[in-house]
Design an enzyme around this catalytic site. Structure first.
Site, short mmCIF file in Angstrom:
data_model
loop_
_atom_site.label_atom_id
_atom_site.label_comp_id
_atom_site.label_asym_id
_atom_site.label_seq_id
_atom_site.Cartn_x
_atom_site.Cartn_y
_atom_site.Cartn_z
N CYS A 156 -5.80 22.89 1.41
CA CYS A 156 -7.20 23.14 1.78
C CYS A 156 -7.84 22.03 2.60
CB CYS A 156 -8.04 23.34 0.53
SG CYS A 156 -7.27 24.45 -0.58
N1 SAJ Z 1 -7.73 12.65 -2.17
C1 SAJ Z 1 -7.99 11.32 -1.83
N2 SAJ Z 1 -9.08 10.71 -2.37
C2 SAJ Z 1 -9.92 11.38 -3.23
C3 SAJ Z 1 -9.64 12.74 -3.54
C4 SAJ Z 1 -8.55 13.35 -3.00
O1 SAJ Z 1 -7.25 10.70 -1.06
O2 SAJ Z 1 -10.89 10.77 -3.71
C5 SAJ Z 1 -6.58 13.30 -1.56
C6 SAJ Z 1 -5.61 13.83 -2.59
O3 SAJ Z 1 -4.65 12.86 -2.92
C7 SAJ Z 1 -4.98 15.01 -1.85
C8 SAJ Z 1 -6.09 15.48 -0.94
O4 SAJ Z 1 -7.05 14.43 -0.86
O5 SAJ Z 1 -3.90 14.60 -1.05
C9 SAJ Z 1 -6.77 16.74 -1.45
O6 SAJ Z 1 -7.04 16.56 -2.85
P1 SAJ Z 1 -8.14 17.51 -3.55
O7 SAJ Z 1 -7.99 17.44 -5.01
O8 SAJ Z 1 -9.47 17.20 -3.01
O9 SAJ Z 1 -7.78 18.92 -2.95
P2 SAJ Z 1 -6.90 20.11 -3.47
O10 SAJ Z 1 -6.45 20.76 -2.21
O11 SAJ Z 1 -5.89 19.81 -4.50
O12 SAJ Z 1 -7.91 21.02 -4.24
C10 SAJ Z 1 -9.16 21.18 -3.68
C11 SAJ Z 1 -10.10 21.31 -4.85
N3 SAJ Z 1 -10.29 19.96 -5.39
C12 SAJ Z 1 -11.35 19.53 -6.03
O13 SAJ Z 1 -12.44 20.08 -5.97
C13 SAJ Z 1 -11.17 18.30 -6.88
C14 SAJ Z 1 -11.27 22.02 -4.29
O14 SAJ Z 1 -11.81 21.33 -3.23
C15 SAJ Z 1 -10.88 23.37 -3.88
O15 SAJ Z 1 -11.14 24.24 -4.97
C16 SAJ Z 1 -9.45 23.50 -3.49
O16 SAJ Z 1 -9.10 22.32 -2.85
C17 SAJ Z 1 -9.36 24.68 -2.57
O17 SAJ Z 1 -8.60 25.55 -2.93
O18 SAJ Z 1 -10.08 24.72 -1.59
#
Ligand code: SAJ
Length: 442
Positions: free
Chosen positions: A281
């Site tokens: 995403c």
């Molecule tokens: N990441 C960072 N720093 C942060 C947070 C995340 O570097 O502070 C990185 C992670 O390691 C990862 C990427 O960003 O590589 C994405 O991580 P993520 O947890 O934000 O994204 P996804 O794709 O696992 O899940 C997200 C959901 N996450 C959260 O809300 C915590 C949400 O945004 C959506 O429900 C989902 O994508 C979606 O399906 O859109």
């Protein structure tokens, strides 16, 4: 009056089936969104037909074998055995479905332009089987306008009128892979229909499986709010990634800075730097909004810039590895480098868009003696070669350990002990006393 009366009856008929759980549910796309959704409906007693193009997934589901981390193995087995869930690749099996949720991928093409071909091809198939009183909901993350400008006209090729003969809505998927606290049931579901009846029917349907439904006035509102959620994350992650580069130059520990900032009880939400961003995403969805914005003459600078900053992180990590090895009189070329963790985030197996893979690719190009460990990801395919995960206990000394994904199973003290240099992109070594200076954090 008659048309209105008939229409009223039709909606009631659908609503009655939803309430008494006799409504037959179709889920198109049985991936990290569709399969948990199918299980959630089947768990509540609905009969669910899943449409999936991948034959091995069809076989797995029909034999009750799970392949999605967030789905419970035994529950899927039970639901498959009782035929509450069955999978097929034949969209015609949905001609009797009362409600259909479309959960197909919406990737970007190589020019970072939206690719909604999975949505349009699905819509074309549905236009041949759609029937009166059916509820069609798009869940795939996409640009605002897709449901009304793309999906609706294709479905109306059937001769049926959206909002009158069948109901049409958008409801963004909200799946956070590996999140033990939030799941389908306790994450509020946003729903926006093309008219009140569509919104109402979709809200009633989801109300059977989630605690809270939030109705909005149109599919476009629902489509763009989802993108706001993900752009919010992409921009804030880019902010701290950029801050980490500045702090490194200033010899300040960015992790200490963020931990201090998050003591503010209001108006701040911590994000953390990393090796870049991965997943299905965050790296992709923001570009759907940037693309649509251009149609209105708006250049979405935040989105583009955040994408650039995040995309740059893997190279930045390799530069850090290179400079740190150089300080020890070594080069990447010929150094024994172990990358710990290749999934895109901790404690999951998904490696899509994983920055760790980009780091590995660049290190191999620079002729490192490269190996990796990730027990969630037994093998990776990189430019035609296959690399297998090494047993973490079999890894002896190495010139450089790169912590790319901070899985909980790692013994970080042991990783530090066995390496002459540790590049920590996740603050995973936080708390380990290191007087040798071998630990380098981003
Ligand atoms: N990441 C960072 N720093 C942060 C947070 C995340 O570097 O502070 C990185 C992670 O390691 C990862 C990427 O960003 O590589 C994405 O991580 P993520 O947890 O934000 O994204 P996804 O794709 O696992 O899940 C997200 C959901 N996450 C959260 O809300 C915590 C949400 O945004 C959506 O429900 C989902 O994508 C979606 O399906 O859109």
């Amino acid at each position: 009056m008659k048309a209105n009366k008939t229409h009223k009856t039709k909606t009631h008929a659908l609503e009655k089936k939803i309430r008494d759980k006799t409504a037959r549910i179709g889920i198109i796309g049985l991936g990290y969104v569709g399969l948990p959704l199918a299980v959630a409906f089947a768990r509540e007693g609905f009969n669910v037909t899943g449409i999936e193009q991948d034959a091995s997934r069809i076989r797995s589901i029909n034999s009750g074998k799970n392949y999605i981390g967030d789905v419970d193995n035994s529950e899927l087995k039970k639901l498959a055995r009782s035929k509450k869930i069955r999978a097929t690749d034949d969209h015609n099996e949905l001609k009797h479905a009362d409600a259909i949720c479309i959960c197909v991928p919406t990737p970007l093409d190589k020019n970072k332009q939206p690719d909604i071909s999975f949505v349009t091809s699905t819509a074309e198939k549905l236009s041949k089987i759609i029937h009166k009183d059916q509820l069609i909901i798009l869940e795939s993350t996409t640009y605002p306008g897709t449901t009304e400008e793309v999906l609706k006209p294709i479905l109306e090729r059937s001769g049926l009128k959206a909002g009158l003969d069948f109901f049409l809505a958008f409801s963004p998927e909200r799946v956070d892979p590996g999140n033990k606290k939030f799941n389908i049931k306790n994450i509020t579901k946003v729903v926006g229909g093309i008219n009140e009846k569509s919104t109402g029917s979709a809200a009633l349907l989801y109300g059977q499986i989630v605690d809270k439904v939030h109705k909005v006035s149109s599919p476009r509102v629902a489509e763009i709010e989802k993108l706001l959620e993900n752009v919010f994350r992409s921009v804030n992650i880019a902010l701290v990634n950029e801050l980490s580069i500045l702090c490194k130059k200033m010899d300040i520990d960015v992790w200490e800075v963020i931990n201090a900032a998050k003591t503010k009880p209001y108006g701040f939400m911590p994000f953390y730097p990393g090796p870049g961003i991965g997943g299905h995403c965050i790296p992709l969805d923001p570009f759907y909004l940037a693309w649509k914005a251009r149609e209105y003459g708006i250049n979405a600078k935040f989105i583009e810039l955040a994408g650039e900053v995040n995309d740059r992180m893997p190279e930045y990590v390799v530069e850090l590895i290179q400079n740190s090895l150089n300080k020890k009189g070594k080069a990447i070329k010929g150094s024994n480098i172990v990358v710990y963790g290749v999934a895109y985030k901790k404690d999951i197996s998904d490696q899509r868009e994983s920055p760790a893979l980009k780091i590995i690719e660049i290190l191999i190009k620079n002729e490192a003696k490269l190996s990796y460990n990730d027990s969630y990801v037994p093998k990776i395919h990189l430019n035609g070669t296959v690399l297998h995960s090494r047993d973490v206990n079999a890894i002896k000394n190495c010139d450089c350990a790169v912590i790319a994904t901070d899985h909980s199973y790692y013994d970080y003290k042991a990783i530090v002990k066995k390496a002459s240099l540790v590049i920590d992109t996740r603050n995973a070594t936080n708390g380990i006393v290191d007087r040798s200076g071998k630990i380098v954090k981003i």
